[in-house]
Design a protein around this motif. Structure first.
Motif, PDB file in Angstrom:
ATOM      1  N   ALA A 211       0.799  -1.223   0.000  1.00 61.88           N
ATOM      2  CA  ALA A 211       0.000   0.000   0.000  1.00 61.88           C
ATOM      3  C   ALA A 211       0.834   1.275   0.000  1.00 61.88           C
ATOM      4  O   ALA A 211       0.309   2.350  -0.259  1.00 61.88           O
ATOM      5  CB  ALA A 211      -0.914   0.002   1.221  1.00 61.88           C
ATOM      6  N   ARG A 212       2.117   1.172   0.332  1.00 65.49           N
ATOM      7  CA  ARG A 212       2.975   2.357   0.409  1.00 65.49           C
ATOM      8  C   ARG A 212       2.335   3.408   1.305  1.00 65.49           C
ATOM      9  O   ARG A 212       2.010   4.515   0.876  1.00 65.49           O
ATOM     10  CB  ARG A 212       3.269   2.922  -0.973  1.00 65.49           C
ATOM     11  CG  ARG A 212       4.036   1.937  -1.849  1.00 65.49           C
ATOM     12  CD  ARG A 212       4.715   2.631  -3.006  1.00 65.49           C
ATOM     13  NE  ARG A 212       5.607   1.717  -3.709  1.00 65.49           N
ATOM     14  CZ  ARG A 212       6.587   2.095  -4.494  1.00 65.49           C
ATOM     15  NH1 ARG A 212       6.820   3.381  -4.686  1.00 65.49           N
ATOM     16  NH2 ARG A 212       7.365   1.222  -5.087  1.00 65.49           N
ATOM     17  N   LEU A 213       2.207   3.067   2.549  1.00 63.10           N
ATOM     18  CA  LEU A 213       1.451   3.899   3.476  1.00 63.10           C
ATOM     19  C   LEU A 213       2.191   5.137   3.949  1.00 63.10           C
ATOM     20  O   LEU A 213       1.564   6.075   4.448  1.00 63.10           O
ATOM     21  CB  LEU A 213       1.047   3.060   4.698  1.00 63.10           C
ATOM     22  CG  LEU A 213       0.047   1.922   4.445  1.00 63.10           C
ATOM     23  CD1 LEU A 213      -0.241   1.192   5.738  1.00 63.10           C
ATOM     24  CD2 LEU A 213      -1.240   2.467   3.829  1.00 63.10           C
ATOM     25  N   MET A 214       3.501   5.162   3.860  1.00 59.25           N
ATOM     26  CA  MET A 214       4.271   6.264   4.418  1.00 59.25           C
ATOM     27  C   MET A 214       4.675   7.261   3.326  1.00 59.25           C
ATOM     28  O   MET A 214       5.751   7.179   2.744  1.00 59.25           O
ATOM     29  CB  MET A 214       5.520   5.726   5.141  1.00 59.25           C
ATOM     30  CG  MET A 214       5.204   4.863   6.345  1.00 59.25           C
ATOM     31  SD  MET A 214       4.412   5.831   7.661  1.00 59.25           S
ATOM     32  CE  MET A 214       4.140   4.546   8.893  1.00 59.25           C
ATOM     33  N   ASP A 215       3.770   8.177   3.012  1.00 57.71           N
ATOM     34  CA  ASP A 215       4.044   9.223   2.032  1.00 57.71           C
ATOM     35  C   ASP A 215       4.574   8.629   0.728  1.00 57.71           C
ATOM     36  O   ASP A 215       5.609   9.045   0.212  1.00 57.71           O
ATOM     37  CB  ASP A 215       5.026  10.242   2.616  1.00 57.71           C
ATOM     38  CG  ASP A 215       5.056  11.548   1.824  1.00 57.71           C
ATOM     39  OD1 ASP A 215       4.059  11.848   1.144  1.00 57.71           O
ATOM     40  OD2 ASP A 215       6.080  12.255   1.878  1.00 57.71           O
ATOM     41  N   ARG A 216       3.840   7.639   0.217  1.00 53.45           N
ATOM     42  CA  ARG A 216       4.184   6.939  -1.021  1.00 53.45           C
ATOM     43  C   ARG A 216       5.488   6.163  -0.918  1.00 53.45           C
ATOM     44  O   ARG A 216       6.155   5.905  -1.917  1.00 53.45           O
ATOM     45  CB  ARG A 216       4.257   7.918  -2.208  1.00 53.45           C
ATOM     46  CG  ARG A 216       2.944   8.569  -2.560  1.00 53.45           C
ATOM     47  CD  ARG A 216       1.949   7.586  -3.110  1.00 53.45           C
ATOM     48  NE  ARG A 216       2.411   6.947  -4.325  1.00 53.45           N
ATOM     49  CZ  ARG A 216       1.899   5.803  -4.813  1.00 53.45           C
ATOM     50  NH1 ARG A 216       0.957   5.176  -4.150  1.00 53.45           N
ATOM     51  NH2 ARG A 216       2.359   5.297  -5.923  1.00 53.45           N
ATOM     52  N   HIS A 217       5.855   5.760   0.283  1.00 58.21           N
ATOM     53  CA  HIS A 217       7.001   4.902   0.522  1.00 58.21           C
ATOM     54  C   HIS A 217       6.504   3.597   1.131  1.00 58.21           C
ATOM     55  O   HIS A 217       5.576   3.597   1.951  1.00 58.21           O
ATOM     56  CB  HIS A 217       7.996   5.546   1.495  1.00 58.21           C
ATOM     57  CG  HIS A 217       8.763   6.699   0.917  1.00 58.21           C
ATOM     58  ND1 HIS A 217       8.169   7.854   0.487  1.00 58.21           N
ATOM     59  CD2 HIS A 217      10.109   6.868   0.711  1.00 58.21           C
ATOM     60  CE1 HIS A 217       9.083   8.695   0.048  1.00 58.21           C
ATOM     61  NE2 HIS A 217      10.263   8.122   0.159  1.00 58.21           N
ATOM     62  N   SER A 218       7.127   2.490   0.746  1.00 61.96           N
ATOM     63  CA  SER A 218       6.805   1.196   1.351  1.00 61.96           C
ATOM     64  C   SER A 218       7.368   1.137   2.765  1.00 61.96           C
ATOM     65  O   SER A 218       8.569   1.367   2.970  1.00 61.96           O
ATOM     66  CB  SER A 218       7.395   0.048   0.513  1.00 61.96           C
ATOM     67  OG  SER A 218       6.841   0.033  -0.776  1.00 61.96           O
ATOM     68  N   TRP A 219       6.520   0.833   3.698  1.00 64.38           N
ATOM     69  CA  TRP A 219       6.892   0.776   5.116  1.00 64.38           C
ATOM     70  C   TRP A 219       7.487  -0.604   5.395  1.00 64.38           C
ATOM     71  O   TRP A 219       6.827  -1.619   5.261  1.00 64.38           O
ATOM     72  CB  TRP A 219       5.648   1.054   5.959  1.00 64.38           C
ATOM     73  CG  TRP A 219       5.815   0.936   7.440  1.00 64.38           C
ATOM     74  CD1 TRP A 219       6.968   0.990   8.154  1.00 64.38           C
ATOM     75  CD2 TRP A 219       4.767   0.722   8.386  1.00 64.38           C
ATOM     76  NE1 TRP A 219       6.718   0.836   9.495  1.00 64.38           N
ATOM     77  CE2 TRP A 219       5.370   0.678   9.660  1.00 64.38           C
ATOM     78  CE3 TRP A 219       3.387   0.575   8.280  1.00 64.38           C
ATOM     79  CZ2 TRP A 219       4.626   0.473  10.825  1.00 64.38           C
ATOM     80  CZ3 TRP A 219       2.643   0.386   9.433  1.00 64.38           C
ATOM     81  CH2 TRP A 219       3.258   0.340  10.689  1.00 64.38           C
ATOM     82  N   PHE A 220       8.774  -0.635   5.789  1.00 58.61           N
ATOM     83  CA  PHE A 220       9.470  -1.898   6.012  1.00 58.61           C
ATOM     84  C   PHE A 220       8.917  -2.640   7.225  1.00 58.61           C
ATOM     85  O   PHE A 220       8.567  -2.017   8.238  1.00 58.61           O
ATOM     86  CB  PHE A 220      10.960  -1.655   6.289  1.00 58.61           C
ATOM     87  CG  PHE A 220      11.731  -1.039   5.158  1.00 58.61           C
ATOM     88  CD1 PHE A 220      11.404  -1.299   3.838  1.00 58.61           C
ATOM     89  CD2 PHE A 220      12.812  -0.209   5.418  1.00 58.61           C
ATOM     90  CE1 PHE A 220      12.129  -0.735   2.802  1.00 58.61           C
ATOM     91  CE2 PHE A 220      13.542   0.354   4.400  1.00 58.61           C
ATOM     92  CZ  PHE A 220      13.197   0.093   3.083  1.00 58.61           C
ATOM     93  N   ASP A 221       8.919  -3.974   7.125  1.00 60.87           N
ATOM     94  CA  ASP A 221       8.750  -4.751   8.352  1.00 60.87           C
ATOM     95  C   ASP A 221      10.014  -4.576   9.192  1.00 60.87           C
ATOM     96  O   ASP A 221      11.085  -4.242   8.678  1.00 60.87           O
ATOM     97  CB  ASP A 221       8.475  -6.218   8.032  1.00 60.87           C
ATOM     98  CG  ASP A 221       9.637  -6.892   7.319  1.00 60.87           C
ATOM     99  OD1 ASP A 221      10.594  -7.304   8.009  1.00 60.87           O
ATOM    100  OD2 ASP A 221       9.596  -6.996   6.084  1.00 60.87           O
TER     101      ASP A 221
END
Length: 535
Positions: A211-221
Motif C-alpha cells: 500500500a505504500r502507506l508512508m508518504d508513497r514509501h513502502s513501510w518496512f517490516d
C-alpha cells in the motif's frame, strides 16, 4: 610493492586487452579501463584517446572478466581497484590493488589515481561538528500515532471503496518481546516510541508492491529495518574514500539547523523506501535545533544532504490524514492506489548558487554555495552564515578577504593569480583546489585547523614543501613532477593518508610512484601485470 604476476590473472588481462584493442577506433593513441570490483560484482568503463587528445568512451561489458580478476586476487570483502592500459603496438599493462581508486575526468590528463594508504582514516564529516539537540526529549506521541494510523487507514479504505475496517491485508502486529529482540539484534537501532507503537499495530505495510502507506514509501517490516541497517554498513559508504569527493559539500536542510549536514549517519534509521533508492528515516542523531525521532529523507538522490520531512512519524501520519480530509489526493480505485499531496518536502531546495554576487547577497541566510565566473566582488557576502562552498573562475584576480568572515568549507579557484593570505588560520576551511599559472604560496594554509584536502595538480606552487607542515592533511593531489619536487625539498616521501597522482599515467608509472609510500605493510600492495598482444 609490485607482486609477481599470476598467470591466470595475466591471461584474463590479455583477453580484456585484446577486446579493448579490437574495439578501439582507428588511429587511437591509448585505450584504458578503470574499474572497481567487489564480491557483489564489478563496474568500470573504457576510454579511448584519439589523436589531438580527444577522448571517446568505449565498451563497458567486462563485468564477468573483472569479477574473475577480483576472485583471483583473494581480497575477501575488500574492493579491488583495476587499471588496464593498451597502446597501439598491442603492449598492455595492468595494476590491481585494494588501495587503488581511480577517477576519470572529462578529458585526458584530468585523471586522478588515489592510493588509500590508511583506509581506517575516513574523510571528515561536517555533521560531526554540529552540537547535539538542545531538546533531548524524543518527538512524537505513540498513542496519537496509533490513533492517526487507524483513522488514516479507514479514510483510505473509504476513498478506495474497500470495506470499512477491513485491515486484514496488513502484516500481523509484533509482540513487544519481538520488537525488543529485533532492536537488540542491532545495538545501534533505537526506535522512537511512536514508530515502535506502530509496529505493535502492523509489521509494515507489506513491502514493495503493497500500500505504500508512508508518504508513497513502502513501510518496512521491522526485520527488514534491522537487516538493511546492518547490511554492509550501508550508512557509512558515503564516508569512505571510494565514494568521497573533496568538494562534495553537504548542505543544510530547511528549516535550518535541525538535521546534521551528512550523507549517512548511524543514527539515521531507514524505515520506508520509495522504490527509487530514496528512504524515509527516523533521525535519532539530530542537530541542535532538531529532536530525536524526526523524519528525514535520505538516499541516492540526497548525497548533498538530507531533507527534513516532519517533526516525527506522528506528524507524518497527521499530515497524510489532513491531506485526505481536505481532498488533496488523486485516486486510482481500480489499482487501489492513492497519491496524497501532503505538502511535505520531497527534495532539499538546491543550495543557492549565483553567477551574480549581488543577487546572492539579497538573501544571505539562504546562500550555501556560490559559483561565479568573471570579475567578482565578494564583499557583499561578508557575514553570510551558511556559505559552505565557493567556486570562482575566469577572473584575473579576486580579493578573498570577505571569505575570512564566512564558515567556508570548500574553495575552488580557477584564476590567473591567487593570493591565499586572507585565508590564514581560517577556522572552518576543509578543502582547497587551485588552478593557476602564476606562482602560488601555500604558507597561509599552513595553520588552518580543519584543512584536510588539497588539489594543487593544476597550480604552480612556490613552496610545495609547506604541505608537509600541514598536520591535518589527509588528501593531497599532485602531478608526478610535483611529488618528486616535494620529496626532493623535504628529503623524505611525505605520505598523507590518501596521496593522489594526477594526470595521465601508465600502470607501471603508478606502481613506481606508489613504491615511495611502502612502509613494510603489504596489505595495500599493488600488483603489476604486462604482456604483448599478437596483432
Amino acid at each position: 610493492m609490485a607482486g609477481e604476476q599470476n598467470s591466470e590473472t595475466t591471461e584474463m588481462f590479455r583477453r580484456m586487452a585484446l577486446s579493448m584493442f579490437k574495439g578501439a577506433p582507428a588511429g587511437f593513441r591509448r585505450t584504458s579501463l578503470s574499474a572497481r570490483a567487489d564480491r557483489h560484482g564489478a563496474s568500470g568503463g573504457v576510454t579511448n584517446v584519439l589523436a589531438g587528445g580527444r577522448a571517446r568512451p568505449g565498451p563497458r561489458d567486462f563485468h564477468q572478466q573483472l569479477s574473475r580478476v577480483y576472485d583471483l586476487a583473494g581480497t575477501g570483502t575488500d574492493e579491488l581497484g583495476i587499471e588496464i592500459v593498451v597502446d597501439p603496438t598491442g603492449r598492455f599493462e595492468a595494476v590491481t590493488g585494494r588501495a587503488l581508486l581511480s577517477r576519470r575526468g572529462s578529458a585526458p590528463g584530468t585523471e586522478q589515481c588515489l592510493y588509500v594508504r590508511r583506509p581506517d582514516v575516513l574523510p571528515p564529516d561536517a555533521g560531526d561538528d554540529a552540537p547535539g539537540p538542545s531538546r533531548a526529549a524524543r518527538s512524537g506521541d505513540p498513542v496519537e500515532a496509533v490513533q492517526l494510523l487507524d483513522r488514516y487507514l479507514r479514510k483510505r479504505a473509504a476513498i478506495l471503496g474497500l470495506p470499512e475496517g477491513d485491515l486484514e491485508w496488513l502484516p500481523r502486529p509484533l509482540e513487544p518481546a519481538e520488537i525488543d529482540d529485533l532492536e537488540q539484534s542491532s545495538p545501534d537501532i533505537t526506535l522512537p516510541e511512536d514508530l515502535r507503537a506502530l509496529y505493535a499495530v502492523a509489521d509494515g505495510d507489506g513491502g514493495d508492491g503493497g500500500a505504500r502507506l508512508m508518504d508513497r514509501h513502502s513501510w518496512f517490516d521491522l526485520r527488514h529495518v534491522a537487516a538493511r541497517y546492518r547490511s554492509d554498513l550501508w550508512w557509512l559508504t558515503a564516508a569512505s574514500w571510494s565514494s568521497h569527493h573533496p568538494h562534495a559539500v553537504r548542505y543544510d536542510a530547511s528549516p535550518f539547523g535541525l538535521v546534521r549536514r551528512s550523507a549517512r549517519r548511524p543514527g539515521w534509521i531507514p524505515f520506508a523506501e520509495n522504490g527509487g533508492g530514496d528512504f524515509l528515516a527516523v533521525d535519532m542523531d539530530p542537530a541542535e535545533g532538531g529532536r530525536p525521532g524526526q523524519v528525514i529523507r535520505i538516499g541516492r538522490n540526497h548525497d548533498d544532504g538530507p531533507v527534513h520531512v516532519a517533526d516525527s512519524v506522528t506528524a507524518l501520519l497527521r499530515a497524510q490524514l489532513d491531506a485526505l480530509e481536505r481532498g488533496a489526493y488523486e485516486c486510482d480505485v481500480e489499482n487501489g492506489e492513492l497519491w496524497i499531496e501532503t505538502g511535505l518536502p520531497k527534495r532539499r531546495r538546491a543550495a543557492l548558487s549565483h553567477s551574480r554576487v549581488h543577487e546572492a547577497a539579497a538573501s544571505l541566510d539562504n546562500v550555501q554555495a556560490l559559483v561565479t565566473t568573471g570579475e567578482t566582488d565578494l564583499e557583499p557576502l561578508r557575514g553570510a552564515r551558511r556559505l559552505w562552498r565557493v567556486c570562482l573562475s575566469g577572473a584575473t584576480a579576486v580579493e578573498l578577504a570577505p571569505l575570512g568572515d564566512v564558515p567556508l568549507e570548500s574553495l575552488e579557484l580557477d584564476l590567473a593569480s591567487v593570493d591565499l593570505a586572507p585565508l590564514t588560520e581560517h577556522p572552518t576551511l576543509r578543502t582547497v583546489t587551485v588552478r593557476t599559472a602564476a606562482p602560488l604560496s601555500l604558507a597561509p594554509l599552513r595553520d588552518c585547523p580543519r584543512l584536510y584536502g588539497l588539489d594543487l595538480s593544476n597550480a604552480a606552487v612556490r613552496d610545495i614543501e609547506t604541505v608537509a607542515e600541514m598536520k591535518g592533511l589527509l588528501y593531497l593531489s599532485l602531478r608526478h613532477e610535483q611529488w618528486l619536487d616535494l620529496w626532493d625539498r623535504t628529503g623524505s616521501p611525505f605520505a598523507p593518508a590518501v596521496p593522489v597522482l594526477a594526470g595521465t599515467t601508465t600502470p607501471g608509472q603508478l606502481v613506481e610512484w606508489a613504491a615511495h609510500f611502502a612502509d613494510g605493510d603489504q596489505s595495500d600492495a599493488l600488483h603489476y601485470y604486462e604482456g604483448q598482444l599478437t596483432v
